[in-house]
Scaffold this motif. Sequence first.
Motif, PDB file in Angstrom:
ATOM      1  N   PRO A 149     -61.026  80.079 -26.023  1.00 20.90           N
ATOM      2  CA  PRO A 149     -60.520  80.385 -27.361  1.00 20.90           C
ATOM      3  C   PRO A 149     -59.500  79.336 -27.821  1.00 20.90           C
ATOM      4  CG  PRO A 149     -60.500  82.349 -25.997  1.00 20.90           C
ATOM      5  CD  PRO A 149     -60.840  81.205 -25.106  1.00 20.90           C
ATOM      6  N   GLU A 150     -59.607  78.909 -29.064  1.00 20.73           N
ATOM      7  CA  GLU A 150     -58.745  77.850 -29.587  1.00 20.73           C
ATOM      8  C   GLU A 150     -57.308  78.299 -29.771  1.00 20.73           C
ATOM      9  OE1 GLU A 150     -60.399  75.998 -33.015  1.00 20.73           O
ATOM     10  OE2 GLU A 150     -62.249  75.441 -31.977  1.00 20.73           O
ATOM     11  N   ARG A 151     -57.083  79.584 -29.909  1.00 16.02           N
ATOM     12  CA  ARG A 151     -55.718  80.064 -30.133  1.00 16.02           C
ATOM     13  C   ARG A 151     -54.848  80.008 -28.877  1.00 16.02           C
ATOM     14  NH1 ARG A 151     -55.405  85.712 -28.779  1.00 16.02           N
ATOM     15  NH2 ARG A 151     -57.474  86.491 -28.224  1.00 16.02           N
ATOM     16  N   PHE A 152     -55.461  79.771 -27.716  1.00 17.64           N
ATOM     17  CA  PHE A 152     -54.700  79.631 -26.470  1.00 17.64           C
ATOM     18  C   PHE A 152     -54.378  78.167 -26.217  1.00 17.64           C
ATOM     19  CE2 PHE A 152     -57.097  83.568 -24.816  1.00 17.64           C
ATOM     20  CZ  PHE A 152     -56.140  84.412 -25.345  1.00 17.64           C
ATOM     21  N   ASP A 153     -53.181  77.916 -25.676  1.00 23.21           N
ATOM     22  CA  ASP A 153     -52.788  76.556 -25.303  1.00 23.21           C
ATOM     23  C   ASP A 153     -53.568  76.150 -24.057  1.00 23.21           C
ATOM     24  OD1 ASP A 153     -51.538  74.135 -24.984  1.00 23.21           O
ATOM     25  OD2 ASP A 153     -49.637  74.982 -24.276  1.00 23.21           O
ATOM     26  N   SER A 154     -54.376  75.100 -24.176  1.00 20.68           N
ATOM     27  CA  SER A 154     -55.277  74.721 -23.082  1.00 20.68           C
ATOM     28  C   SER A 154     -54.532  74.259 -21.833  1.00 20.68           C
ATOM     29  CB  SER A 154     -56.239  73.628 -23.550  1.00 20.68           C
ATOM     30  OG  SER A 154     -55.530  72.488 -23.953  1.00 20.68           O
ATOM     31  N   LYS A 155     -53.298  73.793 -21.980  1.00 23.78           N
ATOM     32  CA  LYS A 155     -52.535  73.331 -20.808  1.00 23.78           C
ATOM     33  C   LYS A 155     -52.017  74.483 -19.963  1.00 23.78           C
ATOM     34  CE  LYS A 155     -51.380  69.052 -22.976  1.00 23.78           C
ATOM     35  NZ  LYS A 155     -50.911  68.752 -24.282  1.00 23.78           N
ATOM     36  N   LYS A 156     -51.960  75.673 -20.536  1.00 28.88           N
ATOM     37  CA  LYS A 156     -51.458  76.841 -19.810  1.00 28.88           C
ATOM     38  C   LYS A 156     -52.587  77.674 -19.191  1.00 28.88           C
ATOM     39  CE  LYS A 156     -47.334  77.277 -22.623  1.00 28.88           C
ATOM     40  NZ  LYS A 156     -46.576  78.121 -23.561  1.00 28.88           N
ATOM     41  N   ILE A 157     -53.813  77.233 -19.365  1.00 24.44           N
ATOM     42  CA  ILE A 157     -54.958  77.950 -18.803  1.00 24.44           C
ATOM     43  C   ILE A 157     -55.232  77.433 -17.394  1.00 24.44           C
ATOM     44  CG2 ILE A 157     -57.436  78.357 -19.015  1.00 24.44           C
ATOM     45  CD1 ILE A 157     -57.106  78.227 -22.037  1.00 24.44           C
ATOM     46  N   SER A 158     -55.348  78.351 -16.445  1.00 29.47           N
ATOM     47  CA  SER A 158     -55.686  77.961 -15.071  1.00 29.47           C
ATOM     48  C   SER A 158     -56.709  78.959 -14.534  1.00 29.47           C
ATOM     49  CB  SER A 158     -54.433  77.964 -14.189  1.00 29.47           C
ATOM     50  OG  SER A 158     -53.911  79.275 -14.109  1.00 29.47           O
ATOM     51  N   ASP A 186     -74.307  76.632  -4.219  1.00 34.22           N
ATOM     52  CA  ASP A 186     -73.143  77.341  -4.762  1.00 34.22           C
ATOM     53  C   ASP A 186     -71.933  76.417  -4.752  1.00 34.22           C
ATOM     54  OD1 ASP A 186     -74.861  79.453  -4.807  1.00 34.22           O
ATOM     55  OD2 ASP A 186     -73.847  80.587  -3.232  1.00 34.22           O
ATOM     56  N   THR A 187     -71.127  76.524  -5.799  1.00 36.24           N
ATOM     57  CA  THR A 187     -69.946  75.675  -5.877  1.00 36.24           C
ATOM     58  C   THR A 187     -68.837  76.391  -6.632  1.00 36.24           C
ATOM     59  OG1 THR A 187     -69.128  73.508  -6.540  1.00 36.24           O
ATOM     60  CG2 THR A 187     -70.768  74.489  -7.952  1.00 36.24           C
ATOM     61  N   ASN A 188     -67.608  76.082  -6.270  1.00 32.11           N
ATOM     62  CA  ASN A 188     -66.404  76.575  -6.941  1.00 32.11           C
ATOM     63  C   ASN A 188     -65.528  75.373  -7.246  1.00 32.11           C
ATOM     64  OD1 ASN A 188     -67.095  79.302  -6.543  1.00 32.11           O
ATOM     65  ND2 ASN A 188     -66.195  79.271  -4.503  1.00 32.11           N
ATOM     66  N   PHE A 189     -64.920  75.361  -8.421  1.00 28.94           N
ATOM     67  CA  PHE A 189     -63.965  74.309  -8.724  1.00 28.94           C
ATOM     68  C   PHE A 189     -62.901  74.828  -9.671  1.00 28.94           C
ATOM     69  CE2 PHE A 189     -67.753  73.752 -11.284  1.00 28.94           C
ATOM     70  CZ  PHE A 189     -67.261  73.669 -12.585  1.00 28.94           C
ATOM     71  N   PRO A 190     -61.699  74.223  -9.634  1.00 26.64           N
ATOM     72  CA  PRO A 190     -60.602  74.707 -10.471  1.00 26.64           C
ATOM     73  C   PRO A 190     -60.782  74.288 -11.930  1.00 26.64           C
ATOM     74  CG  PRO A 190     -59.888  72.819  -9.201  1.00 26.64           C
ATOM     75  CD  PRO A 190     -61.281  73.146  -8.740  1.00 26.64           C
ATOM     76  N   ILE A 191     -60.148  75.056 -12.798  1.00 23.13           N
ATOM     77  CA  ILE A 191     -60.167  74.743 -14.227  1.00 23.13           C
ATOM     78  C   ILE A 191     -58.991  73.828 -14.528  1.00 23.13           C
ATOM     79  CG2 ILE A 191     -59.895  75.693 -16.547  1.00 23.13           C
ATOM     80  CD1 ILE A 191     -61.162  78.274 -15.496  1.00 23.13           C
ATOM     81  N   SER A 192     -59.285  72.675 -15.105  1.00 23.76           N
ATOM     82  CA  SER A 192     -58.234  71.779 -15.603  1.00 23.76           C
ATOM     83  C   SER A 192     -58.682  71.302 -16.980  1.00 23.76           C
ATOM     84  CB  SER A 192     -58.011  70.601 -14.650  1.00 23.76           C
ATOM     85  OG  SER A 192     -59.189  69.864 -14.501  1.00 23.76           O
ATOM     86  N   LEU A 193     -57.928  71.705 -17.987  1.00 23.35           N
ATOM     87  CA  LEU A 193     -58.326  71.441 -19.360  1.00 23.35           C
ATOM     88  C   LEU A 193     -57.380  70.471 -20.044  1.00 23.35           C
ATOM     89  CD1 LEU A 193     -59.048  75.084 -20.564  1.00 23.35           C
ATOM     90  CD2 LEU A 193     -60.711  73.379 -19.895  1.00 23.35           C
ATOM     91  N   SER A 194     -57.950  69.601 -20.869  1.00 29.73           N
ATOM     92  CA  SER A 194     -57.154  68.784 -21.785  1.00 29.73           C
ATOM     93  C   SER A 194     -57.492  69.189 -23.218  1.00 29.73           C
ATOM     94  CB  SER A 194     -57.430  67.295 -21.558  1.00 29.73           C
ATOM     95  OG  SER A 194     -58.796  67.028 -21.719  1.00 29.73           O
ATOM     96  N   ASN A 195     -58.685  69.718 -23.427  1.00 32.71           N
ATOM     97  CA  ASN A 195     -59.119  70.259 -24.720  1.00 32.71           C
ATOM     98  C   ASN A 195     -59.384  71.753 -24.541  1.00 32.71           C
ATOM     99  OD1 ASN A 195     -59.074  67.645 -25.680  1.00 32.71           O
ATOM    100  ND2 ASN A 195     -61.256  67.325 -25.391  1.00 32.71           N
ATOM    101  N   THR A 196     -60.005  72.347 -25.533  1.00 29.60           N
ATOM    102  CA  THR A 196     -60.331  73.778 -25.442  1.00 29.60           C
ATOM    103  C   THR A 196     -61.675  74.015 -24.780  1.00 29.60           C
ATOM    104  OG1 THR A 196     -61.303  73.731 -27.636  1.00 29.60           O
ATOM    105  CG2 THR A 196     -58.975  74.375 -27.470  1.00 29.60           C
ATOM    106  N   HIS A 197     -62.276  72.966 -24.229  1.00 30.88           N
ATOM    107  CA  HIS A 197     -63.561  73.158 -23.560  1.00 30.88           C
ATOM    108  C   HIS A 197     -63.573  72.473 -22.201  1.00 30.88           C
ATOM    109  CE1 HIS A 197     -64.104  69.294 -25.653  1.00 30.88           C
ATOM    110  NE2 HIS A 197     -64.930  69.003 -24.667  1.00 30.88           N
ATOM    111  N   LEU A 198     -64.450  72.969 -21.352  1.00 34.00           N
ATOM    112  CA  LEU A 198     -64.629  72.448 -19.998  1.00 34.00           C
ATOM    113  C   LEU A 198     -66.079  72.026 -19.850  1.00 34.00           C
ATOM    114  CD1 LEU A 198     -63.605  72.196 -16.993  1.00 34.00           C
ATOM    115  CD2 LEU A 198     -64.479  74.500 -16.682  1.00 34.00           C
ATOM    116  N   LEU A 199     -66.297  70.807 -19.368  1.00 33.05           N
ATOM    117  CA  LEU A 199     -67.655  70.281 -19.185  1.00 33.05           C
ATOM    118  C   LEU A 199     -68.012  70.308 -17.705  1.00 33.05           C
ATOM    119  CD1 LEU A 199     -70.192  68.813 -20.271  1.00 33.05           C
ATOM    120  CD2 LEU A 199     -68.989  66.682 -19.859  1.00 33.05           C
TER     121      LEU A 199
END
Length: 148
Positions: free
Chosen positions: A80-89, A103-116
């Motif tokens: 969601p765009e209303r959330f600050d992407s730097k505070k999302i983990s 199967d794979t797991n990886f951490p979320i690290s965002l600079s924008n509002t989307h993850l590729l």
Amino acid sequence: MKINWGTGIVLAFIGFITFILYFVFRMSTDDSANHDLVTEEYYKKELSYQQEIDASKKATEMNANLKVEKTDEGLVVYFPERFDSKKISGTVSLYRPSNKHLDTNFPISLSNTHLLIPDNRLVDGRWDISINWEYQGNSFLHKEKLVY
């Protein structure tokens, strides 16, 4: 040598039993017929299932639903765009029902509002994606099944 009906029945039973034992042995030693559990720690995960329900419910209540989209570069997860992407983990889990080695797991690290998620990580077929993420102390969960 003449075979009477009693001998024929015994031979038919022996043939049938041999046929069944052959398939039992073949299926128990064949790697393509894998009978593993979905997760190694099944009962431990079952105990934490209420937390998953609460996190999924909270995402719906706070209108924090994610959008997962397939593109040429790979799989894009829009937060969601209303959330600050730097505070999302959190973490993204990709589960392949047909092959546990993918199967794979990886951490979320965002600079924008989307993850590729790059295309080279995903093989064609069915994937179960589970995104556990946190924002300002609130836990959210998004689960989706997709065919890539």
